[in-house]
Write a protein that holds these residues in place. Structure first.
Motif, PDB file in Angstrom:
ATOM      1  N   GLY A   3       5.914 107.331  45.195  1.00 12.89           N
ATOM      2  CA  GLY A   3       6.609 108.321  46.417  1.00 12.89           C
ATOM      3  C   GLY A   3       5.413 109.598  46.359  1.00 12.89           C
ATOM      4  N   ARG A   4       4.617 109.964  45.590  1.00 19.46           N
ATOM      5  CA  ARG A   4       3.310 110.796  45.294  1.00 19.46           C
ATOM      6  C   ARG A   4       2.665 110.812  46.576  1.00 19.46           C
ATOM      7  NH1 ARG A   4       5.419 109.578  40.574  1.00 19.46           N
ATOM      8  NH2 ARG A   4       3.774 108.601  39.882  1.00 19.46           N
ATOM      9  N   VAL A   5       2.182 109.674  46.581  1.00 20.18           N
ATOM     10  CA  VAL A   5       0.457 108.469  47.277  1.00 20.18           C
ATOM     11  C   VAL A   5       1.765 108.152  48.374  1.00 20.18           C
ATOM     12  CG1 VAL A   5      -1.362 107.913  47.795  1.00 20.18           C
ATOM     13  CG2 VAL A   5      -1.313 108.495  45.650  1.00 20.18           C
ATOM     14  N   SER A   6       1.291 108.680  49.930  1.00 20.56           N
ATOM     15  CA  SER A   6       1.967 108.478  51.217  1.00 20.56           C
ATOM     16  C   SER A   6       1.222 108.089  52.112  1.00 20.56           C
ATOM     17  CB  SER A   6       3.669 108.856  51.229  1.00 20.56           C
ATOM     18  OG  SER A   6       3.447 109.999  51.411  1.00 20.56           O
ATOM     19  N   GLU A   7       0.085 107.417  51.856  1.00 22.71           N
ATOM     20  CA  GLU A   7      -0.252 107.356  53.659  1.00 22.71           C
ATOM     21  C   GLU A   7      -0.428 105.987  54.037  1.00 22.71           C
ATOM     22  OE1 GLU A   7      -4.041 109.839  53.479  1.00 22.71           O
ATOM     23  OE2 GLU A   7      -4.728 108.514  51.435  1.00 22.71           O
ATOM     24  N   PRO A   8      -0.180 105.654  55.035  1.00 25.65           N
ATOM     25  CA  PRO A   8      -0.485 104.723  56.096  1.00 25.65           C
ATOM     26  C   PRO A   8      -1.518 103.477  55.992  1.00 25.65           C
ATOM     27  CG  PRO A   8      -0.753 106.568  57.947  1.00 25.65           C
ATOM     28  CD  PRO A   8      -0.029 107.197  56.483  1.00 25.65           C
ATOM     29  N   GLU A  45      11.900  97.665  61.410  1.00 25.58           N
ATOM     30  CA  GLU A  45      12.635  98.023  59.356  1.00 25.58           C
ATOM     31  C   GLU A  45      11.856  99.911  59.327  1.00 25.58           C
ATOM     32  OE1 GLU A  45      10.855  95.528  61.040  1.00 25.58           O
ATOM     33  OE2 GLU A  45      11.959  93.402  61.361  1.00 25.58           O
ATOM     34  N   GLU A  46      13.102  99.717  58.723  1.00 27.25           N
ATOM     35  CA  GLU A  46      13.492 101.236  57.778  1.00 27.25           C
ATOM     36  C   GLU A  46      12.064 100.349  56.225  1.00 27.25           C
ATOM     37  OE1 GLU A  46      15.887 104.733  55.252  1.00 27.25           O
ATOM     38  OE2 GLU A  46      16.325 103.007  56.650  1.00 27.25           O
ATOM     39  N   VAL A  47      10.936 101.188  56.082  1.00 29.46           N
ATOM     40  CA  VAL A  47      10.109 100.912  55.065  1.00 29.46           C
ATOM     41  C   VAL A  47      10.413 102.035  54.164  1.00 29.46           C
ATOM     42  CG1 VAL A  47       7.906 100.928  54.478  1.00 29.46           C
ATOM     43  CG2 VAL A  47       8.249  99.824  56.340  1.00 29.46           C
ATOM     44  N   ASN A  48      10.662 101.965  52.388  1.00 30.05           N
ATOM     45  CA  ASN A  48      11.256 102.714  51.305  1.00 30.05           C
ATOM     46  C   ASN A  48       9.787 102.790  51.097  1.00 30.05           C
ATOM     47  OD1 ASN A  48      13.738 103.233  51.755  1.00 30.05           O
ATOM     48  ND2 ASN A  48      14.080 100.989  51.366  1.00 30.05           N
ATOM     49  N   MET A  49       9.319 104.383  51.030  1.00 34.62           N
ATOM     50  CA  MET A  49       7.352 104.659  49.928  1.00 34.62           C
ATOM     51  C   MET A  49       8.133 104.432  48.807  1.00 34.62           C
ATOM     52  SD  MET A  49       5.279 104.214  52.526  1.00 34.62           S
ATOM     53  CE  MET A  49       4.475 104.951  51.102  1.00 34.62           C
TER      54      MET A  49
END
Length: 330
Positions: A3-8, A45-49
């Motif tokens: 969750g703290r690093v959420s880059e594509p 689709e929904e993607v959960n980080m």
């Protein structure tokens, strides 16, 4: 990633830190390549980080954090690592069931970056990429330069009779696009690339000449890279500096910083500050702020890699006034 690093996609320092952080462990980094990634369609689709609330049972929560898998994704190139070989194999099997995957094996070459390793050290370089760059601009036979830029050189910003605007700026822009990518493993050219990249839309002949001076420097140092040594002390240390009013376009200051993890260089930058500083103390304080942001980012990345870094982090600055200001607000 967590969750703290959420880059594509993968950030440069993210890739370097991951290599160093896992180099001392038994688990190795593996490379995957997705064939024809753009032919798989759009993602609806929904993607959960982060895993949604209620995903874990009470028993699962007790063992949460013992096992982790990390994937570093850049378009269709993937690096996978973790602390469980069997789980890595399961992830690779699952990906192969959804996509056509190639498995080059242990990470050796990724996005133009060569990864060389032995029992004690890891070295990342862009030797092949650098030689291709020199060949494309017919600089393989040029006389090498000792430095990427002359000490104290003042880069001209306005055209003159002896220094005209380039009629074809595309060549200049392509060159600096490639030089910017080369700074991934070459901190020694970060400063000159930062200066000349500001003139991408109105380059002068002198800017092109200086860019070829940088290529002549690379001619004599094309095999250089970043050497990382394995260490047991998981600590961060950073150095920062600022050059007051260095930019001649708008008198903004330039920030430079280096961040070390386990005594190995993992992140660096030379960047023009966003606003004009009225004193060296202000410029240095802004440099400390930018460096602190990078340190926090790296700490969060290491936590996502299941690595607890040693706190507090040393931030070295050579301006006593800026240090006193930072101490006052801490």
């Amino acid at each position: 990633m967590g969750g703290r690093v959420s880059e594509p996609t993968t950030k440069a320092s993210q890739f370097v830190v991951a290599i160093l952080a896992k180099s001392g462990n038994i688990v190795t980094l593996y490379q995957l390549d997705v064939n024809n990634a753009f032919l798989y369609g759009d993602l609806h689709e929904e993607v959960n980080m982060t895993l949604p609330e209620g995903y874990f049972t009470e028993n699962d929560k007790q063992t949460e954090g013992n096992m982790f898998i990390s994937l570093f994704v850049y378009v269709d190139d993937i690096v996978i690592t973790g602390n469980d070989i069997d789980e890595i194999k399961r992830v690779k099997t699952f990906l192969n069931s959804k996509f056509l995957i190639k498995y080059p094996g242990v990470l050796k070459y990724f996005l133009g970056v060569e990864v060389l390793r032995n029992d004690e050290n890891i070295c990342i370089s862009q030797r092949k990429y650098c030689l291709e760059l020199l060949n494309d601009y017919s600089m393989l036979g040029s006389k090498p330069a000792n430095t990427p830029i002359d000490l104290g050189l003042c880069v001209v910003c306005s055209p003159s009779e002896k220094d005209n605007l380039l009629s074809n700026i595309t060549k200049y822009q392509k060159l600096f696009g490639r030089l910017i990518y080369l700074t991934l493993t070459r901190p020694d050219i970060s400063f000159v690339v930062q200066i000349l990249s500001q003139h991408m839309h109105a380059p002068l002949q002198s800017h092109l000449n200086l860019s070829f001076r940088t290529l002549r420097y690379l001619k004599g140092s094309h095999g250089k890279g970043v050497r990382m040594v394995k260490g047991n002390e998981l600590s961060l240390k950073a150095y920062c500096d600022a050059d007051l009013g260095k930019c001649k376009l708008n008198t903004r200051s330039v920030t430079g910083y280096l961040v070390y993890f386990c005594n190995s260089l993992v992140s660096w930058k030379s960047k023009k500050q966003a606003t004009i500083s009225s004193s060296s103390a202000e410029a240095e304080y802004r440099a400390m702020g930018l460096t602190a942001c990078e340190i926090i980012w790296i700490i969060n990345l290491l936590r996502d890699l299941n690595i607890n870094v040693k706190l507090h982090v040393e931030l070295m600055c050579d301006n006593s006034s800026a240090i006193q200001i930072a101490a006052y607000f801490s």
